[in-house]
Scaffold this motif. Structure first.
Motif, short mmCIF file in Angstrom:
data_model
loop_
_atom_site.label_atom_id
_atom_site.label_comp_id
_atom_site.label_asym_id
_atom_site.label_seq_id
_atom_site.Cartn_x
_atom_site.Cartn_y
_atom_site.Cartn_z
N LYS A 103 69.87 33.43 37.52
CA LYS A 103 70.50 34.12 38.63
C LYS A 103 71.88 33.49 38.81
O LYS A 103 72.08 32.33 38.45
N ILE A 104 72.81 34.27 39.30
CA ILE A 104 74.19 33.82 39.43
C ILE A 104 74.50 33.70 40.91
O ILE A 104 74.41 34.67 41.67
N ASN A 105 74.85 32.49 41.32
CA ASN A 105 75.16 32.22 42.71
C ASN A 105 76.68 32.23 42.86
O ASN A 105 77.37 31.31 42.40
N LEU A 106 77.21 33.27 43.47
CA LEU A 106 78.65 33.40 43.66
C LEU A 106 79.07 32.67 44.93
O LEU A 106 78.53 32.92 46.00
N ILE A 107 80.02 31.76 44.80
CA ILE A 107 80.39 30.87 45.89
C ILE A 107 81.85 31.12 46.29
O ILE A 107 82.77 30.77 45.54
N PRO A 108 82.09 31.75 47.43
CA PRO A 108 83.48 31.85 47.89
C PRO A 108 84.09 30.45 48.00
O PRO A 108 83.47 29.55 48.57
N PHE A 109 85.26 30.28 47.44
CA PHE A 109 85.90 28.96 47.45
C PHE A 109 86.09 28.46 48.88
O PHE A 109 86.59 29.17 49.75
N ASN A 110 85.66 27.23 49.10
CA ASN A 110 85.80 26.60 50.40
C ASN A 110 87.04 25.70 50.41
O ASN A 110 87.08 24.71 49.67
N PRO A 111 88.04 26.02 51.19
CA PRO A 111 89.30 25.27 51.14
C PRO A 111 89.16 23.87 51.71
O PRO A 111 88.28 23.60 52.53
N TRP A 112 90.02 22.99 51.25
CA TRP A 112 90.13 21.64 51.80
C TRP A 112 91.60 21.24 51.74
O TRP A 112 92.39 21.86 51.02
N PRO A 113 92.01 20.26 52.53
CA PRO A 113 93.44 19.91 52.60
C PRO A 113 94.03 19.60 51.23
O PRO A 113 93.52 18.74 50.50
N GLY A 114 95.07 20.31 50.85
CA GLY A 114 95.73 20.08 49.57
C GLY A 114 95.10 20.81 48.41
O GLY A 114 95.51 20.59 47.26
N ALA A 115 94.12 21.66 48.65
CA ALA A 115 93.44 22.36 47.56
C ALA A 115 94.43 23.24 46.80
O ALA A 115 95.27 23.91 47.41
N PRO A 116 94.31 23.29 45.45
CA PRO A 116 95.26 24.06 44.65
C PRO A 116 94.86 25.52 44.47
O PRO A 116 95.52 26.25 43.71
N TYR A 117 93.78 25.97 45.12
CA TYR A 117 93.28 27.33 44.92
C TYR A 117 93.10 28.04 46.26
O TYR A 117 93.03 27.42 47.32
N ASP A 118 92.97 29.37 46.15
CA ASP A 118 92.60 30.20 47.29
C ASP A 118 91.30 30.91 46.96
O ASP A 118 90.94 31.10 45.79
N CYS A 119 90.61 31.32 48.01
CA CYS A 119 89.37 32.06 47.82
C CYS A 119 89.68 33.51 47.42
O CYS A 119 90.63 34.12 47.93
N SER A 120 88.88 34.03 46.53
CA SER A 120 89.03 35.43 46.12
C SER A 120 88.90 36.35 47.33
O SER A 120 88.18 36.04 48.29
N ASP A 121 89.60 37.48 47.28
CA ASP A 121 89.45 38.48 48.33
C ASP A 121 88.02 38.99 48.35
O ASP A 121 87.36 39.07 47.30
N TRP A 122 87.55 39.38 49.54
CA TRP A 122 86.14 39.74 49.67
C TRP A 122 85.77 40.96 48.82
O TRP A 122 84.69 41.00 48.22
N ASP A 123 86.65 41.96 48.76
CA ASP A 123 86.31 43.13 47.94
C ASP A 123 86.24 42.78 46.46
O ASP A 123 85.46 43.35 45.70
N ARG A 124 87.03 41.81 46.04
CA ARG A 124 86.98 41.33 44.66
C ARG A 124 85.63 40.64 44.39
O ARG A 124 85.04 40.83 43.33
N ILE A 125 85.17 39.83 45.34
CA ILE A 125 83.88 39.15 45.20
C ILE A 125 82.76 40.18 45.13
O ILE A 125 81.86 40.08 44.29
N GLU A 126 82.83 41.20 45.99
CA GLU A 126 81.77 42.21 46.01
C GLU A 126 81.74 43.00 44.71
O GLU A 126 80.66 43.31 44.19
N ARG A 127 82.90 43.31 44.15
CA ARG A 127 82.93 44.05 42.89
C ARG A 127 82.34 43.20 41.77
O ARG A 127 81.57 43.70 40.93
N PHE A 128 82.69 41.92 41.72
CA PHE A 128 82.15 41.01 40.73
C PHE A 128 80.62 40.96 40.86
O PHE A 128 79.88 41.06 39.87
#
Length: 397
Positions: free
Chosen positions: A327-352
């Motif tokens: 099973k594939i557990n999709l995890i929206p990226f959880n930000p933290w101070p100085g993180a180099p990434y952003d969380c995917s847009d919700w519609d993008r996550i749902e399509r994936f």
């Protein structure tokens, strides 16, 4: 540090300057401790069972509480051992009910000021999951993970791993005679606040394999803490040489931090991939002992905006996992101070998720929990380390 030094990093069993604690001991270790204080060999098995039940089923703090054990043995135990717990330095409660505890471990030598780890409790309506740590810090430097920015200090002993569950059960009133918090944030179905354990806190569990294996045996013992091995999940970034032994000797469920479908990208996100690339990792998953449709391997996939979240990557993920009960557990990226990434847009996550689901794989999107207290997946980092980092920054200004 290289892999050899990590695998042998010390995981102490006793504190310095205090009586050694029996909390977290295996049955064998408990029997040895009883033999060392003069319990006759013919009584070791019976006495071990008695003490075990009091420590792990009842959660006692004092040997005097063991009512079916003679006063002489109770006095001798108290003279040589303790049931000391780690110190809870702080407790934070999220608006969604997630709880994070910063735990200070007893010193292990004269230079040790007491290492600290974090563990997190996540309540849902039908279960309660405790996320525990296996190391102080981490060495894997996964670029999306806050814990990876904290250097490895040492492995946790099996006793230190088990003690996290004991501390959490006390805090949640999950031992006989204790009262649960009256804040309405615990699971509403069933009668146990903690039903599941995940080794997804600080550290790479398979770089501390021996102690994780011992800890699982204590956590799953039916006459004590009594968690089913099917409710204990060990997560790895892909330490391939230890995966088969985990399934064979610990019998736990397996989660794999995948996060990418191409080696060039996974090399950046999970640098361990340079040693054990995707093909090697997935072959180890295909041969994982006990894997079946009833015991599926969980593949964790953090959703990073414009990095790994395209429909093409979803389809490639399906191709890679063909033949693996997963099973594939999709995890929206959880930000933290100085993180180099952003969380995917919700519609993008749902399509994936839809692409993966339509291919026949369960693809739940993990609801972010505890973000407001930095308790969500990938956000753990001991408060001491954060404060020291801030102090260094202030000193440079």
């Amino acid at each position: 540090m290289n892999e050899i030094s990590l695998m042998s990093a010390p995981a102490p069993e006793a504190t310095i300057g205090t009586l050694p604690s029996l909390l977290g001991a295996t049955r064998e270790e408990l029997g040895d401790a009883l033999a060392a204080i003069g319990v006759p060999e013919r009584e070791i098995r019976m006495r071990t069972a008695q003490v075990w039940h009091w420590i792990y089923f009842h959660g006692i703090r004092s040997f005097d509480t063991m009512l079916n054990v003679g006063k002489g043995l109770r006095t001798t135990l108290a003279a040589h051992y303790s049931l000391e717990r780690p110190q809870v330095v702080s407790e934070q409660v999220s608006v969604d009910g997630t709880r994070k505890w910063l735990i200070r471990l007893p010193p292990v030598d004269a230079q040790d000021r007491g290492a600290e780890v974090e563990c997190v409790y996540i309540p849902e309506s039908d279960r309660g999951t405790l996320c525990i740590s296996s190391q102080v810090g981490c060495t894997l430097t996964c670029s999306f993970c806050h814990t990876g920015t904290q250097k490895l200090v040492r492995n946790l002993s099996a006793r230190e791993i088990v003690s996290q569950l004991v501390v959490a059960r006390e805090k949640l009133g999950d031992f006989p005679g204790l009262v649960p918090p009256k804040d309405g944030l615990l699971p509403t179905e069933g009668n146990r606040p903690i039903t599941n354990i995940v080794f997804m806190g600080m550290g790479e569990p398979l770089y501390n394999f021996d102690n994780v294996r011992k800890a699982v045996s204590v956590l799953s013992d039916g006459e004590g803490l009594s968690l089913s091995r099917r409710r204990i999940t060990v997560s790895t970034a892909g330490v391939v040489p230890q995966m088969e032994a985990l399934g064979r000797e610990a019998g736990s469920m397996l989660a794999v931090s995948l996060h990418a479908v191409r080696d060039d990208l996974r090399d950046k996100l999970v640098p361990l991939n340079k040693k054990y690339p995707i093909k090697t990792l997935l072959e180890a998953c295909r041969t994982y002992p006990g894997a079946s449709n009833a015991r599926r391997i969980t593949f964790e996939y953090v959703m990073l905006k414009d990095i790994n979240d395209s429909p093409a990557e979803a389809r490639e993920l399906i191709r890679l996992l063909k033949g693996i009960p997963a099973k594939i557990n999709l995890i929206p990226f959880n930000p933290w101070p100085g993180a180099p990434y952003d969380c995917s847009d919700w519609d993008r996550i749902e399509r994936f998720s839809d692409i993966v689901f339509n291919a026949g794989y369960a693809s739940p999107v993990r609801t972010p929990r505890g973000r407001d207290i930095l308790a969500a997946c990938g956000q753990l980092k001991s408060e001491t380390e954060k404060l020291r980092a801030r102090a260094r920054l202030l000193g440079e200004d």
